[in-house]
Motif scaffolding. Structure first.
Motif, PDB file in Angstrom:
ATOM      1  N   ARG A   2       3.523   3.726   2.624  1.00  0.00           N
ATOM      2  CA  ARG A   2       3.693   4.536   1.343  1.00  0.00           C
ATOM      3  C   ARG A   2       3.505   3.766   0.317  1.00  0.00           C
ATOM      4  NH1 ARG A   2       7.572   7.213   4.522  1.00  0.00           N
ATOM      5  NH2 ARG A   2       9.233   6.166   3.784  1.00  0.00           N
ATOM      6  N   GLU A   3       4.122   2.515   0.272  1.00  0.00           N
ATOM      7  CA  GLU A   3       4.092   1.669  -0.942  1.00  0.00           C
ATOM      8  C   GLU A   3       2.765   1.216  -1.382  1.00  0.00           C
ATOM      9  OE1 GLU A   3       6.743  -1.522  -0.054  1.00  0.00           O
ATOM     10  OE2 GLU A   3       8.592  -0.307  -0.419  1.00  0.00           O
ATOM     11  N   GLN A   4       1.983   0.969  -0.292  1.00  0.00           N
ATOM     12  CA  GLN A   4       0.594   0.765  -0.441  1.00  0.00           C
ATOM     13  C   GLN A   4      -0.532   1.463  -0.489  1.00  0.00           C
ATOM     14  OE1 GLN A   4      -0.398  -2.706  -0.546  1.00  0.00           O
ATOM     15  NE2 GLN A   4       1.668  -3.235  -0.795  1.00  0.00           N
ATOM     16  N   GLY A   5       0.003   3.085  -0.394  1.00  0.00           N
ATOM     17  CA  GLY A   5      -1.025   4.206  -0.813  1.00  0.00           C
ATOM     18  C   GLY A   5      -1.675   4.319   0.421  1.00  0.00           C
ATOM     19  N   ILE A   6      -1.451   3.829   1.897  1.00  0.00           N
ATOM     20  CA  ILE A   6      -2.243   4.121   3.088  1.00  0.00           C
ATOM     21  C   ILE A   6      -1.956   5.212   3.729  1.00  0.00           C
ATOM     22  CG2 ILE A   6      -2.608   2.778   5.264  1.00  0.00           C
ATOM     23  CD1 ILE A   6      -1.861   0.119   4.110  1.00  0.00           C
ATOM     24  N   SER A   7      -3.062   5.866   4.150  1.00  0.00           N
ATOM     25  CA  SER A   7      -2.729   7.277   4.470  1.00  0.00           C
ATOM     26  C   SER A   7      -2.242   7.228   5.915  1.00  0.00           C
ATOM     27  CB  SER A   7      -4.256   7.896   4.875  1.00  0.00           C
ATOM     28  OG  SER A   7      -4.574   8.069   3.499  1.00  0.00           O
ATOM     29  N   SER A   8      -1.520   8.310   6.384  1.00  0.00           N
ATOM     30  CA  SER A   8      -0.659   7.954   7.701  1.00  0.00           C
ATOM     31  C   SER A   8      -1.453   8.689   8.950  1.00  0.00           C
ATOM     32  CB  SER A   8       0.778   9.076   7.521  1.00  0.00           C
ATOM     33  OG  SER A   8       0.210  10.376   7.092  1.00  0.00           O
ATOM     34  N   ARG A  29      -5.351 -12.389   7.953  1.00  0.00           N
ATOM     35  CA  ARG A  29      -6.106 -13.017   6.794  1.00  0.00           C
ATOM     36  C   ARG A  29      -7.044 -11.811   6.118  1.00  0.00           C
ATOM     37  NH1 ARG A  29      -7.931 -16.690   8.994  1.00  0.00           N
ATOM     38  NH2 ARG A  29     -10.148 -15.967   9.623  1.00  0.00           N
ATOM     39  N   GLU A  30      -7.468 -11.155   7.064  1.00  0.00           N
ATOM     40  CA  GLU A  30      -8.727 -10.109   6.478  1.00  0.00           C
ATOM     41  C   GLU A  30      -7.975  -8.754   5.948  1.00  0.00           C
ATOM     42  OE1 GLU A  30     -12.052  -9.046   8.444  1.00  0.00           O
ATOM     43  OE2 GLU A  30     -12.402 -11.053   9.276  1.00  0.00           O
ATOM     44  N   PHE A  31      -6.788  -8.622   6.567  1.00  0.00           N
ATOM     45  CA  PHE A  31      -5.886  -7.396   6.255  1.00  0.00           C
ATOM     46  C   PHE A  31      -5.264  -7.790   4.965  1.00  0.00           C
ATOM     47  CE2 PHE A  31      -2.247  -4.713   5.755  1.00  0.00           C
ATOM     48  CZ  PHE A  31      -2.686  -3.379   6.230  1.00  0.00           C
ATOM     49  N   PRO A  38      -5.540  -0.200  -0.437  1.00  0.00           N
ATOM     50  CA  PRO A  38      -6.751  -0.546   0.081  1.00  0.00           C
ATOM     51  C   PRO A  38      -7.424   0.849   0.131  1.00  0.00           C
ATOM     52  CG  PRO A  38      -5.099  -0.932   1.879  1.00  0.00           C
ATOM     53  CD  PRO A  38      -4.559  -0.786   0.283  1.00  0.00           C
ATOM     54  N   THR A  39      -8.699   1.099   0.146  1.00  0.00           N
ATOM     55  CA  THR A  39      -9.582   2.318   0.427  1.00  0.00           C
ATOM     56  C   THR A  39      -9.476   2.526   2.207  1.00  0.00           C
ATOM     57  OG1 THR A  39     -11.747   1.352   0.577  1.00  0.00           O
ATOM     58  CG2 THR A  39     -10.596   2.146  -1.453  1.00  0.00           C
ATOM     59  N   GLN A  40      -9.530   3.755   2.510  1.00  0.00           N
ATOM     60  CA  GLN A  40      -9.786   4.051   3.884  1.00  0.00           C
ATOM     61  C   GLN A  40     -11.225   3.537   4.434  1.00  0.00           C
ATOM     62  OE1 GLN A  40      -7.335   5.573   5.685  1.00  0.00           O
ATOM     63  NE2 GLN A  40      -8.525   4.711   7.257  1.00  0.00           N
ATOM     64  N   GLU A  45     -12.968  -0.896   8.062  1.00  0.00           N
ATOM     65  CA  GLU A  45     -13.897  -1.804   8.310  1.00  0.00           C
ATOM     66  C   GLU A  45     -13.078  -3.061   9.181  1.00  0.00           C
ATOM     67  OE1 GLU A  45     -16.914  -5.118   5.863  1.00  0.00           O
ATOM     68  OE2 GLU A  45     -15.784  -3.389   4.918  1.00  0.00           O
ATOM     69  N   VAL A  46     -11.828  -3.168   8.877  1.00  0.00           N
ATOM     70  CA  VAL A  46     -10.959  -4.106   9.342  1.00  0.00           C
ATOM     71  C   VAL A  46     -10.512  -3.702  10.845  1.00  0.00           C
ATOM     72  CG1 VAL A  46      -8.939  -5.401   9.277  1.00  0.00           C
ATOM     73  CG2 VAL A  46     -10.090  -5.214   7.158  1.00  0.00           C
ATOM     74  N   GLY A  47     -10.196  -2.569  10.864  1.00  0.00           N
ATOM     75  CA  GLY A  47      -9.529  -1.756  12.316  1.00  0.00           C
ATOM     76  C   GLY A  47     -10.839  -1.725  13.205  1.00  0.00           C
ATOM     77  N   LEU A  48     -12.159  -1.449  12.685  1.00  0.00           N
ATOM     78  CA  LEU A  48     -13.218  -1.394  13.433  1.00  0.00           C
ATOM     79  C   LEU A  48     -13.471  -2.814  14.103  1.00  0.00           C
ATOM     80  CD1 LEU A  48     -15.301   0.397  14.825  1.00  0.00           C
ATOM     81  CD2 LEU A  48     -16.954  -0.164  12.860  1.00  0.00           C
TER      82      LEU A  48
END
Length: 331
Positions: A2-8, A29-31, A38-40, A45-48
């Motif tokens: 929530r603090e980073q604005g990352i969607s659940s 490092r990349e995260f 960060p945007t979705q 891109e990192v998750g993939l």
């Protein structure tokens, strides 16, 4: 998050969990390089790259497009077959009209007529046979694509580490509790969290941590039965929807689960290393003691917090009389 604005989103939960617990320096490092909020697309891109099993969307889109293409081919085949049969029907109609004019009938006419009809009939049957064969192929391909989509659907609601339901499936199941007063009256939500899991993970490594998660999931399923809904909802946290007639029954079930996990040694069968024993803390709330899915989750989660704060390795249950006390704790 929530603090980073990352969607659940389920894939975001898993990515953040891996970032916090993994020993993979490249992922860390990349995260971290994404920075705040960060945007979705950046997260994906990192998750993939590091968690490709979580990104079924592209494969689903490709499969859906294949389904649409197969349907378009089927429609073209139907139109082709209809056009061919209409032409054959027109020929039969013209022949019938000519035969009705008796003055035109002769042996040459009958020979010519027989030749035309035989050729047209054979050609129509051959083309129909080919079209039917293509339709069978298309139908077979559609069945295969349907199976692919069903598998993607299963994967989209399954946690890859434990093979339990994931957060997305849990949210759907949680909402269903309040489909009717009757279902809400006989269900309860139990949230369990492995105590000191981060310390355990840091000591023994991420791979051992994953084995602990999968083993814990297996113990929960074996203890409660395969018909009980169990989900991994993030990190080392599990959610369980109990079908129960009373709070006493729900408490007994939760306590049985706590004791079973606490008495199970976690030994690596490959190298014989004994990793010790784990304990879990549990928060319980009856659905009848909450007014909505979000309210139920909030109260069960508050009870989990109380269990953690009170020393861990215990079950805490929400009771209506605790409402005032919880209000005081928030001040």
């Amino acid at each position: 998050m929530r603090e980073q604005g990352i969607s659940s989103l389920p894939r975001n939960y898993e990515l953040v969990y891996r970032f916090l617990n993994t020993s993979n320096p490249a992922l860390i490092r990349e995260f971290a390089a994404l920075g705040p909020r960060p945007t979705q697309p950046q997260l994906d891109e990192v998750g993939l790259k590091f968690l490709p099993h979580l990104h079924q969307e592209r494969a689903v889109d490709n499969t859906l497009e294949s389904v649409f293409e197969e349907m378009r081919k089927m429609i073209r085949l139907f139109r082709q077959d209809r056009s061919m049969l209409e032409k054959y029907s027109d020929l039969l109609g013209q022949t019938s009209a000519r035969m009705s004019r008796k003055g035109e009938i002769s042996l040459d006419f009958l020979d010519d007529l027989n030749r035309v009809l035989s050729s047209a009939t054979a050609d129509t049957m051959e083309k129909s046979k080919a079209i039917i064969g293509q339709m069978v192929e298309r139908a077979s391909e559609l069945d295969r694509l349907k199976s692919e989509l069903e598998e993607y659907k299963r994967l989209s609601s399954t946690d890859p580490v434990t093979r339990l339901s994931n957060r997305r499936a849990f949210d759907t199941r949680l909402a269903a509790i309040y489909d009717s007063p009757e279902t809400a009256a006989r269900q309860a939500l139990l949230i369990a969290d492995i105590d000191h899991f981060k310390t355990f993970n840091d000591t023994w490594g991420h791979q051992v941590g994953d084995r602990v998660l999968s083993t814990t999931a297996a113990i929960i399923t074996r203890t409660l039965g395969s018909e009980t809904f169990v989900a991994r909802i993030g990190g080392e946290e599990f959610a369980i929807v109990l079908e129960t007639a009373s709070v006493e029954q729900a408490q007994t079930t939760a306590e049985r689960l706590r004791v079973t996990i606490g008495s199970t040694p976690f030994r690596d069968h490959n190298d014989g290393v004994d990793h010790g024993r784990l304990t879990i803390s549990l928060g319980l709330c009856m659905a009848a003691d909450a007014s909505s899915p979000a309210h139920l989750y909030k109260r069960a989660d508050a009870m989990l917090y109380e269990a953690k704060k009170s020393g861990r390795n215990q079950v805490r249950t929400y009771a209506p009389k605790m409402k005032r006390m919880l209000g005081l704790l928030k001040r």
